[in-house]
Design a protein around this motif. Structure first.
Motif, PDB file in Angstrom:
ATOM      1  N   PHE A 257       0.659  -1.356   0.491  1.00 50.44           N
ATOM      2  CA  PHE A 257      -0.171  -0.398  -0.023  1.00 50.44           C
ATOM      3  C   PHE A 257       0.814   1.396   0.122  1.00 50.44           C
ATOM      4  O   PHE A 257       0.787   2.147  -0.893  1.00 50.44           O
ATOM      5  CB  PHE A 257      -0.843  -0.343   1.247  1.00 50.44           C
ATOM      6  N   ILE A 258       2.018   1.450   1.199  1.00 53.34           N
ATOM      7  CA  ILE A 258       2.504   2.255   1.116  1.00 53.34           C
ATOM      8  C   ILE A 258       3.509   2.822  -0.487  1.00 53.34           C
ATOM      9  O   ILE A 258       3.477   4.016  -0.729  1.00 53.34           O
ATOM     10  CB  ILE A 258       3.746   2.041   2.416  1.00 53.34           C
ATOM     11  N   GLU A 259       3.972   1.880  -0.711  1.00 52.79           N
ATOM     12  CA  GLU A 259       4.813   1.891  -2.079  1.00 52.79           C
ATOM     13  C   GLU A 259       3.865   2.615  -3.246  1.00 52.79           C
ATOM     14  O   GLU A 259       3.821   3.086  -4.587  1.00 52.79           O
ATOM     15  CB  GLU A 259       4.754   0.706  -2.557  1.00 52.79           C
TER      16      GLU A 259
ATOM     17  N   TRP B  67       2.795   6.089  -3.133  1.00 54.15           N
ATOM     18  CA  TRP B  67       4.087   6.784  -3.544  1.00 54.15           C
ATOM     19  C   TRP B  67       4.018   6.843  -4.726  1.00 54.15           C
ATOM     20  O   TRP B  67       4.249   7.998  -5.413  1.00 54.15           O
ATOM     21  CB  TRP B  67       5.618   6.345  -2.217  1.00 54.15           C
ATOM     22  N   PHE B  68       4.035   5.974  -5.824  1.00 52.33           N
ATOM     23  CA  PHE B  68       3.742   5.790  -7.221  1.00 52.33           C
ATOM     24  C   PHE B  68       2.854   6.196  -7.687  1.00 52.33           C
ATOM     25  O   PHE B  68       2.776   7.475  -7.760  1.00 52.33           O
ATOM     26  CB  PHE B  68       3.917   4.319  -6.987  1.00 52.33           C
TER      27      PHE B  68
ATOM     28  N   ALA C 208      -1.773   6.874 -13.096  1.00 52.45           N
ATOM     29  CA  ALA C 208      -1.620   5.987 -12.334  1.00 52.45           C
ATOM     30  C   ALA C 208      -2.595   4.913 -12.873  1.00 52.45           C
ATOM     31  O   ALA C 208      -1.660   3.624 -11.874  1.00 52.45           O
ATOM     32  CB  ALA C 208      -2.343   6.389 -11.035  1.00 52.45           C
ATOM     33  N   GLY C 209      -3.620   4.654 -12.917  1.00 53.39           N
ATOM     34  CA  GLY C 209      -5.094   4.037 -13.649  1.00 53.39           C
ATOM     35  C   GLY C 209      -4.343   2.516 -14.929  1.00 53.39           C
ATOM     36  O   GLY C 209      -3.807   1.259 -14.704  1.00 53.39           O
TER      37      GLY C 209
ATOM     38  N   PHE D 297      -6.856   7.274  -1.530  1.00 52.50           N
ATOM     39  CA  PHE D 297      -6.306   8.120  -0.781  1.00 52.50           C
ATOM     40  C   PHE D 297      -5.500   9.198  -1.507  1.00 52.50           C
ATOM     41  O   PHE D 297      -5.598  10.562  -0.984  1.00 52.50           O
ATOM     42  CB  PHE D 297      -5.642   7.555   0.584  1.00 52.50           C
ATOM     43  N   VAL D 298      -4.609   8.998  -2.453  1.00 53.03           N
ATOM     44  CA  VAL D 298      -4.214  10.252  -3.189  1.00 53.03           C
ATOM     45  C   VAL D 298      -5.432  11.420  -3.741  1.00 53.03           C
ATOM     46  O   VAL D 298      -5.322  12.194  -3.860  1.00 53.03           O
ATOM     47  CB  VAL D 298      -3.386   9.313  -4.274  1.00 53.03           C
TER      48      VAL D 298
END
Length: 283
Positions: free
Chosen positions: A62-64, A67-68, A130-131, A171-172
């Motif tokens: 999730f963190i990676e 950030w991406f 991102a998608g 969240f982003v």
């Protein structure tokens, strides 16, 4: 005494096969393909919603992914929001001058940015940047049979790969919506005051007279829902590529187009519901 002979059950006469049975199972109708894919998309969304609360949660993944997604969308979102807010401010300012209501330019332009422009900008950038990357990653894993190997080992690809990516996009999207709202509002303020000769006091006074907290809440809610839609559509198309590497590229294009269509449809529904539930300020 001789043992009684076993009684054989009566043999039913052979039944002739009907033409439909002789032809085998009927192939699925191509007209129902969109309905099947829609059902599979909703089934994936339900599976992701249930897998969020299952353990173990993939914190590192999730963190990676967070950030991406943030790294590929923060700068484009900030750069796009400035001209977007400026265009809205210029257009609204021109209309208010024609109507003789220049004092409401600030409130109208800021509400348009917060309620409509900001969530859509964030969602379109997340879906496009991102998608597409999420869809390509999952699609490449699928054609290399990595996902099938995970299922054989008892690891759920949805919980291991899809859930962290969908939560990251959500969240982003919420955080970027606040950034785009601020930058878009500042861009509209600058262009209205500098380019159109508006007064700063009237701009801020009209904003405080028309805006209310539910306007910000609905913008954040839209960003959250749009991020979920973008992540789910990208994951669905990535998990179901067709035709090898070329199918992965086609799936990426399809995911972006489908997400855009769903975003505008859902935005219309949410806006209609909001305008019916929340009364205007002073109304």
């Amino acid at each position: 005494m001789t043992a009684p002979l076993p009684v054989r059950p009566p043999v039913e006469p052979a039944r002739d096969e009907t033409p439909q049975e002789a032809a085998g199972p009927r192939p699925p109708s191509p007209l129902l393909a969109p309905l099947r894919q829609t059902g599979q998309l909703f089934a994936l969304a339900l599976s992701v919603a249930r897998a969020v609360f299952r353990r173990p949660f993939q914190v590192r993944e999730f963190i990676e992914q967070f950030w991406f997604v943030a790294s590929v969308t923060i700068l484009p979102a900030a750069l796009v929001s400035i001209p977007f807010g400026a265009v809205i401010a210029l257009q609204v300012g021109s209309l208010t001058q024609q109507l003789g209501a220049q004092s409401f330019t600030g409130g109208a332009s800021v509400l348009a940015v917060i309620q409509q422009a900001s969530p859509l900008i964030v969602a379109l950038l997340i879906a496009g940047a991102a998608g597409s990357a999420i869809c390509a990653d999952l699609g490449s894993r699928k054609i290399r049979e990595e996902l099938d190997a995970m299922e054989v080992m008892g690891v759920s690809p949805v919980q291991r790969l899809v859930v962290p990516r969908v939560l990251a996009t959500m969240f982003v999207a919420v955080l970027l919506n606040g950034l785009v709202s601020v930058v878009g509002t500042l861009g509209g303020y600058f262009f209205n005051v500098i380019m159109q000769g508006g007064t700063p006091g009237a701009y801020l006074a009209s904003f405080s007279a028309l805006a209310q907290l539910p306007d910000l809440y609905v913008g954040e809610l839209k960003a959250l829902i749009f991020g979920f839609i973008a992540g789910i559509v990208a994951a669905y198309r990535g998990l179901n590529p067709r035709g090898g590497p070329k199918g992965v590229g086609d799936a990426v294009n399809q995911s972006v187009v489908i997400t855009f269509m769903l975003l505008f449809a859902v935005n219309m529904v949410l806006t209609a519901i909001y305008l019916q539930i929340v009364p205007p300020k002073g109304g």
